[in-house]
Design an enzyme around this catalytic site. Structure first.
Site, PDB file in Angstrom:
ATOM      1  N   LYS A 206       0.846  -1.203   0.000  1.00 12.38           N
ATOM      2  CA  LYS A 206       0.000   0.000   0.000  1.00 12.38           C
ATOM      3  C   LYS A 206       0.878   1.249   0.000  1.00 12.38           C
ATOM      4  O   LYS A 206       0.678   2.172  -0.779  1.00 12.38           O
ATOM      5  CB  LYS A 206      -0.911  -0.041   1.228  1.00 12.38           C
ATOM      6  CG  LYS A 206      -1.798   1.171   1.371  1.00 12.38           C
ATOM      7  CD  LYS A 206      -2.735   0.977   2.552  1.00 12.38           C
ATOM      8  CE  LYS A 206      -3.367   2.286   2.957  1.00 12.38           C
ATOM      9  NZ  LYS A 206      -4.258   2.133   4.100  1.00 12.38           N
ATOM     10  N   GLU A 212      10.864  -4.473   4.079  1.00 12.87           N
ATOM     11  CA  GLU A 212      11.005  -5.852   3.621  1.00 12.87           C
ATOM     12  C   GLU A 212      10.631  -5.979   2.144  1.00 12.87           C
ATOM     13  O   GLU A 212      11.339  -6.592   1.342  1.00 12.87           O
ATOM     14  CB  GLU A 212      10.079  -6.784   4.426  1.00 12.87           C
ATOM     15  CG  GLU A 212      10.458  -6.973   5.877  1.00 12.87           C
ATOM     16  CD  GLU A 212       9.759  -5.981   6.799  1.00 12.87           C
ATOM     17  OE1 GLU A 212       9.431  -4.855   6.343  1.00 12.87           O
ATOM     18  OE2 GLU A 212       9.562  -6.324   7.974  1.00 12.87           O
ATOM     19  N   GLY A 266      -4.401  -2.520   5.407  1.00  8.64           N
ATOM     20  CA  GLY A 266      -3.657  -3.675   4.899  1.00  8.64           C
ATOM     21  C   GLY A 266      -4.339  -5.001   5.209  1.00  8.64           C
ATOM     22  O   GLY A 266      -4.521  -5.850   4.331  1.00  8.64           O
ATOM     23  N   ARG A 267      -4.751  -5.182   6.445  1.00  6.73           N
ATOM     24  CA  ARG A 267      -5.318  -6.490   6.840  1.00  6.73           C
ATOM     25  C   ARG A 267      -6.753  -6.656   6.362  1.00  6.73           C
ATOM     26  O   ARG A 267      -7.373  -7.690   6.590  1.00  6.73           O
ATOM     27  CB  ARG A 267      -5.200  -6.676   8.352  1.00  6.73           C
ATOM     28  CG  ARG A 267      -5.767  -5.534   9.176  1.00  6.73           C
ATOM     29  CD  ARG A 267      -5.281  -5.606  10.620  1.00  6.73           C
ATOM     30  NE  ARG A 267      -5.703  -4.446  11.409  1.00  6.73           N
ATOM     31  CZ  ARG A 267      -5.056  -3.292  11.457  1.00  6.73           C
ATOM     32  NH1 ARG A 267      -3.959  -3.127  10.740  1.00  6.73           N
ATOM     33  NH2 ARG A 267      -5.487  -2.304  12.199  1.00  6.73           N
ATOM     34  N   GLU A 352      -3.601  -7.171  15.302  1.00  4.83           N
ATOM     35  CA  GLU A 352      -3.188  -5.838  14.839  1.00  4.83           C
ATOM     36  C   GLU A 352      -4.360  -4.861  14.965  1.00  4.83           C
ATOM     37  O   GLU A 352      -4.170  -3.669  15.174  1.00  4.83           O
ATOM     38  CB  GLU A 352      -2.680  -5.901  13.389  1.00  4.83           C
ATOM     39  CG  GLU A 352      -1.848  -4.697  12.993  1.00  4.83           C
ATOM     40  CD  GLU A 352      -1.051  -4.889  11.703  1.00  4.83           C
ATOM     41  OE1 GLU A 352       0.143  -5.212  11.778  1.00  4.83           O
ATOM     42  OE2 GLU A 352      -1.623  -4.705  10.613  1.00  4.83           O
ATOM     43  N   HIS A 383      -1.467 -34.093  17.983  1.00  4.22           N
ATOM     44  CA  HIS A 383      -0.282 -34.832  18.425  1.00  4.22           C
ATOM     45  C   HIS A 383       0.793 -33.894  18.934  1.00  4.22           C
ATOM     46  O   HIS A 383       1.967 -34.251  18.989  1.00  4.22           O
ATOM     47  CB  HIS A 383       0.235 -35.703  17.275  1.00  4.22           C
ATOM     48  CG  HIS A 383      -0.811 -36.667  16.815  1.00  4.22           C
ATOM     49  ND1 HIS A 383      -1.028 -37.884  17.426  1.00  4.22           N
ATOM     50  CD2 HIS A 383      -1.758 -36.554  15.856  1.00  4.22           C
ATOM     51  CE1 HIS A 383      -2.053 -38.492  16.839  1.00  4.22           C
ATOM     52  NE2 HIS A 383      -2.521 -37.704  15.879  1.00  4.22           N
ATOM     53  N   LYS A 510       9.984  -0.724  13.386  1.00  4.81           N
ATOM     54  CA  LYS A 510      10.519  -0.409  12.054  1.00  4.81           C
ATOM     55  C   LYS A 510      11.644   0.612  12.170  1.00  4.81           C
ATOM     56  O   LYS A 510      12.688   0.485  11.547  1.00  4.81           O
ATOM     57  CB  LYS A 510       9.411   0.196  11.177  1.00  4.81           C
ATOM     58  CG  LYS A 510       8.354  -0.784  10.721  1.00  4.81           C
ATOM     59  CD  LYS A 510       7.409  -0.090   9.749  1.00  4.81           C
ATOM     60  CE  LYS A 510       6.206  -0.939   9.412  1.00  4.81           C
ATOM     61  NZ  LYS A 510       5.190  -0.245   8.639  1.00  4.81           N
TER      62      LYS A 510
HETATM   63  O1  F6P Z   1       3.025  -4.250   9.783  1.00  7.95           O
HETATM   64  C1  F6P Z   1       2.345  -3.077   9.582  1.00  7.95           C
HETATM   65  C2  F6P Z   1       1.715  -3.010   8.250  1.00  7.95           C
HETATM   66  O2  F6P Z   1       1.406  -1.665   8.018  1.00  7.95           O
HETATM   67  C3  F6P Z   1       0.476  -3.874   8.091  1.00  7.95           C
HETATM   68  O3  F6P Z   1      -0.647  -3.314   8.655  1.00  7.95           O
HETATM   69  C4  F6P Z   1       0.419  -3.995   6.614  1.00  7.95           C
HETATM   70  O4  F6P Z   1      -0.451  -5.014   6.225  1.00  7.95           O
HETATM   71  C5  F6P Z   1       1.862  -4.274   6.299  1.00  7.95           C
HETATM   72  O5  F6P Z   1       2.580  -3.453   7.213  1.00  7.95           O
HETATM   73  C6  F6P Z   1       2.299  -4.008   4.888  1.00  7.95           C
HETATM   74  O6  F6P Z   1       2.184  -2.664   4.546  1.00  7.95           O
HETATM   75  P1  F6P Z   1       2.330  -2.193   3.040  1.00  7.95           P
HETATM   76  O7  F6P Z   1       1.219  -2.800   2.273  1.00  7.95           O
HETATM   77  O8  F6P Z   1       2.251  -0.705   3.075  1.00  7.95           O
HETATM   78  O9  F6P Z   1       3.658  -2.669   2.528  1.00  7.95           O
END
Ligand code: F6P
Length: 543
Positions: A206, A212, A266-267, A352, A383, A510
């Site tokens: 987003k 990452e 995001g979620r 979250e 198990h 972060k």
């Molecule tokens: O971990 C925080 C967060 O903002 C989540 O809410 C989101 O899903 C994820 O990082 C990825 O964010 P982006 O889509 O901006 O890379």
């Protein structure tokens, strides 16, 4: 004391808990023969049995009072009116608009969101069809056989879960690979065996700034450029983002950038263009069925009386265990390996969203909120950790999830479902000393041996569970299941008076990681002695 814990309904629930805590689920079933019918919900493709919960009609009535005090109906209206209910970020939460069907408008933040949503969906459909039919090919003209989806958190978990759930082995269309972690092993493993000429990368972020994802995207481009013999990377990359300019700057073709909007959390984003990997894996039609299923749950949620409303009921029962029984966690056990990422998906959705320390008005919260969500598929879990569910000292309510029909019907699916139902029954009933005694006597054990074994073999039971039973695991059913949990999470947030649509807590980690990364390669900064010592140790171990 907060308004919530001072409220009459809360106090009445505390008193009611004292009575109910002494009553065994076995007794509740004996007292109420119609309990299964009373506490189950038949929504066509999804059947949910809540009868194995430690609740009575009085419990539900008191919990509904909590919902009334929180003005739940008003908040549901606000959600479906696209108001700015994400106060700390000043945004609407428009995920329900994303799966709105039909030709009527759907407002988000005061304007009809449907034209933009439909435009992106139409572009998504053309792109997906072109990739699946070979119309969009790689730089050499070869058909795309593999898609590597790069994204993390909500930009990975939903698509990954849906692809695993819906794509049958050997199905037509490209194979999907997911890369989320910054751990270089992950992208290396995903790329092993792939050919640049037949690989498409989908970068989902987003913000288009998540460290990452940006590092993995850069690694993907390096991999492509080193191996493709001068191929055009733009032919092999698409993006889903709210920052179109950043995606273009990264070198992605304008026609392969799909928008999401700041009002999509995001979620909660699977229903947007973030679902691109799903559509690529199983076709746009089935992605649309996923939206249909979510929409069906939206309709149920917004138009059903609270006392017959499934997300509301699950939310209230969840609150009952968290706030009155002190249950710190909930296990989610899918008896279907295709749903193996469901616990992780729900972990993000619920933790979250509702893992907050202040109300939406910034007042401190003095009650527990988001329980820890965890779980593994059954029967594997049986198990491993089920021992603690049966005989451990902590109450862990369980959600079982299964599909009545399977793509692999037969004895093995029967065994799977039988295990699921048996675990629910065993957790509920337990095994009394008398039952153990009879059983051991029937197996010719001596009186002394029976006495010795008795405490070890008895099981208290009284462990509550919900059973979420899909007719079959298809796109529509999955859409219903996930939207059910979104709304359940929302209802809990309303009762807990918090904003489920922000996630400020994630930001601190972060920032700190960025500082330490530069120190690993030389720079120095002030830390506590443990962190400073560990930085030094890593540096020395690398020498
Ligand atoms: O971990 C925080 C967060 O903002 C989540 O809410 C989101 O899903 C994820 O990082 C990825 O964010 P982006 O889509 O901006 O890379």
């Amino acid at each position: 004391m907060s308004q919530l814990t001072k409220s009459q309904a809360w106090q009445a629930l505390q008193a009611h808990h004292k009575t109910l805590a002494r009553i065994h689920l076995r007794e509740l079933f004996e007292q109420e023969p119609g309990r299964f019918d009373r506490f189950s919900f038949d929504l066509g493709d999804l059947f949910v049995d809540c009868s194995k919960n430690r609740v009575t009609n009085r419990t539900m009535a008191l919990l509904l009072e909590l919902a009334g005090d929180a003005e739940l109906e008003h908040w549901i209206d606000r959600l479906f009116s696209g108001e700015r209910i994400n106060g700390s970020e000043g945004r609407a939460a428009g995920h329900v608009a994303l799966r709105h069907r039909g030709d009527t408008p759907f407002p988000v933040d005061g304007a009809d969101a449907m034209p933009a949503i439909k435009e992106v969906l139409a572009r998504l459909r053309s792109f997906v069809d072109a990739v699946r039919d070979g119309g969009w090919s790689g730089h050499s003209g070869a058909r795309i056989t593999d898609v590597v989806s790069i994204g993390i958190g909500g930009s990975c978990l939903g698509p990954q879960l849906a692809v695993q759930a819906l794509r049958a082995p050997g199905e037509r269309g490209p194979r999907l690979h997911f890369v989320a972690n910054v751990d270089g092993e992950e992208i290396a493993a995903a790329l092993a065996g792939l050919e640049p000429a037949t690989t498409l990368f989908v970068i989902i972020s987003k913000t288009f700034t998540t460290a990452e994802t940006m590092m993995n995207a850069a690694a993907a481009r390096r991999w492509f450029e080193a191996r493709s013999g001068g191929g055009t990377f733009a032919r092999h990359c698409a993006a889903v983002t709210a920052d179109r300019a950043a995606a273009l700057a990264f070198g992605i073709d304008a026609g392969a950038v799909f928008e999401i909007w700041d009002w999509v959390g995001g979620r909660y984003s699977l229903w947007s263009a973030v679902g691109l990997p799903v559509a690529l894996a199983v076709g746009f039609e089935r992605f649309a069925e996923l939206l249909d299923g979510a929409h069906a749950m939206d309709e149920h949620f917004r138009s059903t009386a609270l006392n017959k409303n499934l997300p509301v009921t699950l939310a209230l029962i969840g609150i009952w265990y968290v706030n009155f029984f002190g249950a710190a966690s909930r296990a989610v056990i899918p008896y279907d390996r295709r749903l193996r990422r469901l616990p992780a998906y729900l972990q993000q959705l619920e933790m979250e969203s509702n893992g907050k320390q202040v109300t939406r008005d910034g007042e401190p919260i003095d009650y527990a909120t988001a329980p820890i969500i965890w779980g593994e598929p059954g029967t594997d879990g049986q198990h491993a950790f089920f021992q603690a569910l049966h005989q451990g000292r902590q109450l862990v309510p369980v959600d079982f999830v299964a599909a009545a029909r399977s793509a692999e019907p037969g004895a093995q699916h029967d065994a799977l479902i039988a295990n699921c139902l048996a675990q629910g029954e065993a957790l509920m009933r337990g095994r009394t000393a008398e039952e153990v005694r009879l059983d051991l006597a029937a197996r010719s054990k001596s009186g002394a041996e029976i006495d010795r074994l008795l405490p070890h073999l008895t099981m208290p039971g009284n462990v509550p569970s919900n059973m979420l039973l899909l007719r079959r695991l298809d796109a529509r059913g999955l859409g219903m299941l996930l939207a059910l949990h979104e709304h359940k999470t929302f209802v809990q947030s309303v009762i807990w008076r918090l904003n489920p649509f922000d996630q400020w807590g994630v930001e601190l980690g972060k920032t700190l990681a960025g500082v330490i990364q530069s120190e690993l390669s030389g720079a120095a900064a002030a830390h506590d002695s443990s962190t400073a010592g560990l930085i030094q140790r890593v540096r020395r171990m690398r020498e």
